[in-house]
Each structure stands twice: as C-alpha cells, then as structure tokens.
Design a protein around this motif. Sequence first.
Motif, PDB file in Angstrom:
ATOM      1  N   GLY A 142       0.798  -1.211   0.000  1.00 13.26           N
ATOM      2  CA  GLY A 142       0.000   0.000   0.000  1.00 13.26           C
ATOM      3  C   GLY A 142       0.833   1.265   0.000  1.00 13.26           C
ATOM      4  O   GLY A 142       0.384   2.324   0.442  1.00 13.26           O
ATOM      5  N   ILE A 143       2.059   1.160  -0.489  1.00 16.23           N
ATOM      6  CA  ILE A 143       2.988   2.295  -0.545  1.00 16.23           C
ATOM      7  C   ILE A 143       3.228   2.657  -2.004  1.00 16.23           C
ATOM      8  O   ILE A 143       3.367   1.784  -2.861  1.00 16.23           O
ATOM      9  CB  ILE A 143       4.320   1.946   0.141  1.00 16.23           C
ATOM     10  N   GLN A 144       3.267   3.936  -2.287  1.00 16.77           N
ATOM     11  CA  GLN A 144       3.538   4.410  -3.641  1.00 16.77           C
ATOM     12  C   GLN A 144       4.974   4.897  -3.761  1.00 16.77           C
ATOM     13  O   GLN A 144       5.541   5.395  -2.790  1.00 16.77           O
ATOM     14  CB  GLN A 144       2.570   5.541  -4.010  1.00 16.77           C
ATOM     15  N   PRO A 145       5.587   4.762  -4.947  1.00 16.68           N
ATOM     16  CA  PRO A 145       5.026   4.151  -6.152  1.00 16.68           C
ATOM     17  C   PRO A 145       4.995   2.628  -6.034  1.00 16.68           C
ATOM     18  O   PRO A 145       5.762   2.041  -5.268  1.00 16.68           O
ATOM     19  CB  PRO A 145       6.000   4.590  -7.242  1.00 16.68           C
ATOM     20  N   SER A 146       4.098   2.002  -6.772  1.00 19.77           N
ATOM     21  CA  SER A 146       4.029   0.545  -6.767  1.00 19.77           C
ATOM     22  C   SER A 146       3.666   0.052  -8.163  1.00 19.77           C
ATOM     23  O   SER A 146       2.994   0.748  -8.928  1.00 19.77           O
ATOM     24  CB  SER A 146       3.004   0.054  -5.746  1.00 19.77           C
ATOM     25  N   ILE A 147       4.121  -1.134  -8.480  1.00 13.94           N
ATOM     26  CA  ILE A 147       3.791  -1.767  -9.749  1.00 13.94           C
ATOM     27  C   ILE A 147       3.309  -3.181  -9.434  1.00 13.94           C
ATOM     28  O   ILE A 147       3.988  -3.947  -8.740  1.00 13.94           O
ATOM     29  CB  ILE A 147       5.009  -1.772 -10.708  1.00 13.94           C
ATOM     30  N   PHE A 148       2.108  -3.499  -9.899  1.00 10.68           N
ATOM     31  CA  PHE A 148       1.453  -4.742  -9.509  1.00 10.68           C
ATOM     32  C   PHE A 148       1.679  -5.876 -10.498  1.00 10.68           C
ATOM     33  O   PHE A 148       1.268  -7.000 -10.250  1.00 10.68           O
ATOM     34  CB  PHE A 148      -0.052  -4.501  -9.347  1.00 10.68           C
ATOM     35  N   HIS A 149       2.321  -5.562 -11.611  1.00  7.17           N
ATOM     36  CA  HIS A 149       2.573  -6.594 -12.608  1.00  7.17           C
ATOM     37  C   HIS A 149       3.843  -7.370 -12.248  1.00  7.17           C
ATOM     38  O   HIS A 149       4.676  -6.911 -11.472  1.00  7.17           O
ATOM     39  CB  HIS A 149       2.727  -5.950 -13.992  1.00  7.17           C
ATOM     40  N   ARG A 150       3.986  -8.537 -12.844  1.00 11.96           N
ATOM     41  CA  ARG A 150       5.194  -9.344 -12.614  1.00 11.96           C
ATOM     42  C   ARG A 150       6.339  -8.769 -13.437  1.00 11.96           C
ATOM     43  O   ARG A 150       6.211  -8.574 -14.642  1.00 11.96           O
ATOM     44  CB  ARG A 150       4.934 -10.803 -12.972  1.00 11.96           C
ATOM     45  N   VAL A 151       7.468  -8.546 -12.766  1.00  7.03           N
ATOM     46  CA  VAL A 151       8.618  -7.910 -13.412  1.00  7.03           C
ATOM     47  C   VAL A 151       9.833  -8.830 -13.263  1.00  7.03           C
ATOM     48  O   VAL A 151      10.158  -9.281 -12.162  1.00  7.03           O
ATOM     49  CB  VAL A 151       8.925  -6.532 -12.776  1.00  7.03           C
ATOM     50  N   TYR A 152      10.509  -9.072 -14.389  1.00  8.20           N
ATOM     51  CA  TYR A 152      11.698  -9.924 -14.413  1.00  8.20           C
ATOM     52  C   TYR A 152      12.856  -9.128 -15.009  1.00  8.20           C
ATOM     53  O   TYR A 152      12.689  -8.421 -16.010  1.00  8.20           O
ATOM     54  CB  TYR A 152      11.453 -11.181 -15.258  1.00  8.20           C
ATOM     55  N   PHE A 153      14.036  -9.278 -14.404  1.00  9.94           N
ATOM     56  CA  PHE A 153      15.237  -8.616 -14.903  1.00  9.94           C
ATOM     57  C   PHE A 153      16.175  -9.696 -15.446  1.00  9.94           C
ATOM     58  O   PHE A 153      16.654 -10.545 -14.687  1.00  9.94           O
ATOM     59  CB  PHE A 153      15.935  -7.835 -13.795  1.00  9.94           C
ATOM     60  N   LEU A 154      16.451  -9.648 -16.741  1.00  7.81           N
ATOM     61  CA  LEU A 154      17.317 -10.629 -17.381  1.00  7.81           C
ATOM     62  C   LEU A 154      18.649  -9.973 -17.712  1.00  7.81           C
ATOM     63  O   LEU A 154      18.702  -8.984 -18.466  1.00  7.81           O
ATOM     64  CB  LEU A 154      16.694 -11.168 -18.670  1.00  7.81           C
ATOM     65  N   ASN A 155      19.716 -10.478 -17.119  1.00  9.69           N
ATOM     66  CA  ASN A 155      21.055  -9.964 -17.363  1.00  9.69           C
ATOM     67  C   ASN A 155      21.630 -10.681 -18.587  1.00  9.69           C
ATOM     68  O   ASN A 155      21.877 -11.889 -18.542  1.00  9.69           O
ATOM     69  CB  ASN A 155      21.940 -10.184 -16.138  1.00  9.69           C
ATOM     70  N   ILE A 156      21.830  -9.951 -19.662  1.00  9.45           N
ATOM     71  CA  ILE A 156      22.246 -10.550 -20.925  1.00  9.45           C
ATOM     72  C   ILE A 156      23.658 -11.121 -20.838  1.00  9.45           C
ATOM     73  O   ILE A 156      23.928 -12.219 -21.323  1.00  9.45           O
ATOM     74  CB  ILE A 156      22.160  -9.502 -22.055  1.00  9.45           C
ATOM     75  N   LYS A 157      24.567 -10.387 -20.206  1.00  7.23           N
ATOM     76  CA  LYS A 157      25.960 -10.816 -20.115  1.00  7.23           C
ATOM     77  C   LYS A 157      26.139 -11.947 -19.110  1.00  7.23           C
ATOM     78  O   LYS A 157      26.805 -12.951 -19.389  1.00  7.23           O
ATOM     79  CB  LYS A 157      26.848  -9.627 -19.727  1.00  7.23           C
ATOM     80  N   ARG A 158      25.541 -11.812 -17.954  1.00  6.16           N
ATOM     81  CA  ARG A 158      25.733 -12.788 -16.882  1.00  6.16           C
ATOM     82  C   ARG A 158      24.795 -13.996 -17.024  1.00  6.16           C
ATOM     83  O   ARG A 158      24.991 -15.013 -16.391  1.00  6.16           O
ATOM     84  CB  ARG A 158      25.525 -12.114 -15.533  1.00  6.16           C
ATOM     85  N   LYS A 159      23.776 -13.841 -17.847  1.00  5.51           N
ATOM     86  CA  LYS A 159      22.798 -14.914 -18.109  1.00  5.51           C
ATOM     87  C   LYS A 159      22.099 -15.335 -16.814  1.00  5.51           C
ATOM     88  O   LYS A 159      22.127 -16.489 -16.396  1.00  5.51           O
ATOM     89  CB  LYS A 159      23.469 -16.102 -18.795  1.00  5.51           C
ATOM     90  N   THR A 160      21.448 -14.349 -16.218  1.00  6.23           N
ATOM     91  CA  THR A 160      20.700 -14.579 -14.992  1.00  6.23           C
ATOM     92  C   THR A 160      19.310 -13.973 -15.125  1.00  6.23           C
ATOM     93  O   THR A 160      19.070 -13.103 -15.973  1.00  6.23           O
ATOM     94  CB  THR A 160      21.400 -13.955 -13.772  1.00  6.23           C
ATOM     95  N   ILE A 161      18.415 -14.424 -14.272  1.00  7.55           N
ATOM     96  CA  ILE A 161      17.073 -13.849 -14.170  1.00  7.55           C
ATOM     97  C   ILE A 161      16.831 -13.510 -12.711  1.00  7.55           C
ATOM     98  O   ILE A 161      17.004 -14.352 -11.823  1.00  7.55           O
ATOM     99  CB  ILE A 161      15.989 -14.827 -14.665  1.00  7.55           C
ATOM    100  N   PHE A 162      16.414 -12.284 -12.458  1.00  4.07           N
ATOM    101  CA  PHE A 162      16.164 -11.804 -11.102  1.00  4.07           C
ATOM    102  C   PHE A 162      14.705 -11.393 -11.009  1.00  4.07           C
ATOM    103  O   PHE A 162      14.214 -10.609 -11.828  1.00  4.07           O
ATOM    104  CB  PHE A 162      17.082 -10.612 -10.800  1.00  4.07           C
ATOM    105  N   HIS A 163      14.001 -11.924 -10.022  1.00  6.76           N
ATOM    106  CA  HIS A 163      12.566 -11.656  -9.904  1.00  6.76           C
ATOM    107  C   HIS A 163      12.185 -11.452  -8.447  1.00  6.76           C
ATOM    108  O   HIS A 163      12.325 -12.369  -7.628  1.00  6.76           O
ATOM    109  CB  HIS A 163      11.768 -12.831 -10.482  1.00  6.76           C
ATOM    110  N   VAL A 164      11.725 -10.252  -8.115  1.00  8.60           N
ATOM    111  CA  VAL A 164      11.160  -9.977  -6.793  1.00  8.60           C
ATOM    112  C   VAL A 164       9.678 -10.320  -6.868  1.00  8.60           C
ATOM    113  O   VAL A 164       8.930  -9.658  -7.586  1.00  8.60           O
ATOM    114  CB  VAL A 164      11.357  -8.502  -6.392  1.00  8.60           C
TER     115      VAL A 164
END
Length: 204
Positions: A142-164
């Motif tokens: 309930g704190i702003q700013p907020s984003i309710f969609h699923r967000v994934y961070f893909l590191n192209i060089k390190r070949k990782t996926i980070f997801h909160v």
Amino acid sequence: MNEFFPNLILRPPLFYNWKIGIRFELGVEWDREYHYLNSPYVQGVYKRAVTLFESLHLQDEKILVVVDVRDLGDGKPYKQKARIFSPYINEKSVLYKLRYTEMPYIFPEDDEDGKYKTHRFTLECKVSDTPLLKAVCNQDLGIQPSIFHRVYFLNIKRKTIFHVYDDRGCDLLAISPESIRDIYNTYNDWILDYDKDEIDKVFR
C-alpha cells in the motif's frame, strides 16, 4: 532467453521451475503495522532487494526488463503500453525500444474457458535506466510508487534472471552455479531457510 534457459516458462515460482537458483528472503519480521515508507521492515526490504540487484548488475550493463500484465477477459483493454515504464524512465529514446507481445495466459490451469491473456512488455536498457525495483517491492504494502505486474530482470551478459515476487522475497536463476557463486557466498545469511538445504546442494 530460450537459448540459455531452454524450456523455462517465465512465470512464478521461478525458483521451483529451474535447477540452478537461489531464493532470498527480503522482508524479515513482518507486521501489518510496518506498512509505511520509513518503517524498519520496509527499509529492510529495500536494502536487501537493492543490494542483491546491484551486486548482480553493473550500472552500465544491458538488461532486459520483462513485465507481464494479466488480462482476465473482463473487457478492459490495456492501453498506452509505455505507461508501465514511463513513471520510472525519463529518457524517451529508451522507451522507443519497448516491445509488446500478446500471449496465452501464463497460468493455463486457471483459464478453463480460454478467455485470459498475458500482455508481455520487454524493454532492453541499461541498469541505470530502470529505478523501478522499490516499486515492485511495494506492490502489496500500500505504498507508492508501486507496480502490480510481474517484473523480471534478465542480465544478458551474466545470463541470470532476477525476480522480486513481493516484499517477502526474490528468486535468482542462472545457467551455472559458478556464475552466481559470489552472490551465494556473500549473502548466504539471506537465503530463505525453507529452501536452504536444496540450494546448498547446488553449490557444493
């Protein structure tokens, strides 16, 4: 992504869908009374999420930010796709790289009538262009700013996926244990106790 993570469906829970990964705890000693910006709980969530993210990604590295928006077939069209990113990215030249794909719903088991869809937005940018991590952490607080969609961070060089996945924790996937062993060693105390034994086996 398919080249490095074959047969991985990008949907939560990521940790249980891939053989090499770490599940970290972000929020510690949760209490509903702590749902305000400067509370110890929220600041602890931010600290862990940002620390892990910055340890994994260099500021000038290129990453893919993938955002999944669910469409439950309720007749509400999703308009102005850039609005997802525009509050967090000031450079219009970066937003021009935004790509859009309409997909079948990523949870088909919950879509018996076949009416649901997933709208996937993918943006290639530098790490320094994407200050939206805290907004992802805020989604259930309930704190702003907020984003309710699923967000994934893909590191192209390190070949990782980070997801909160929310303020409780995050998943980190990799194609080999060695590529994230430094993260495993440095932040071992933050690994979620429930999955720690299985995670430790991967890095032995």
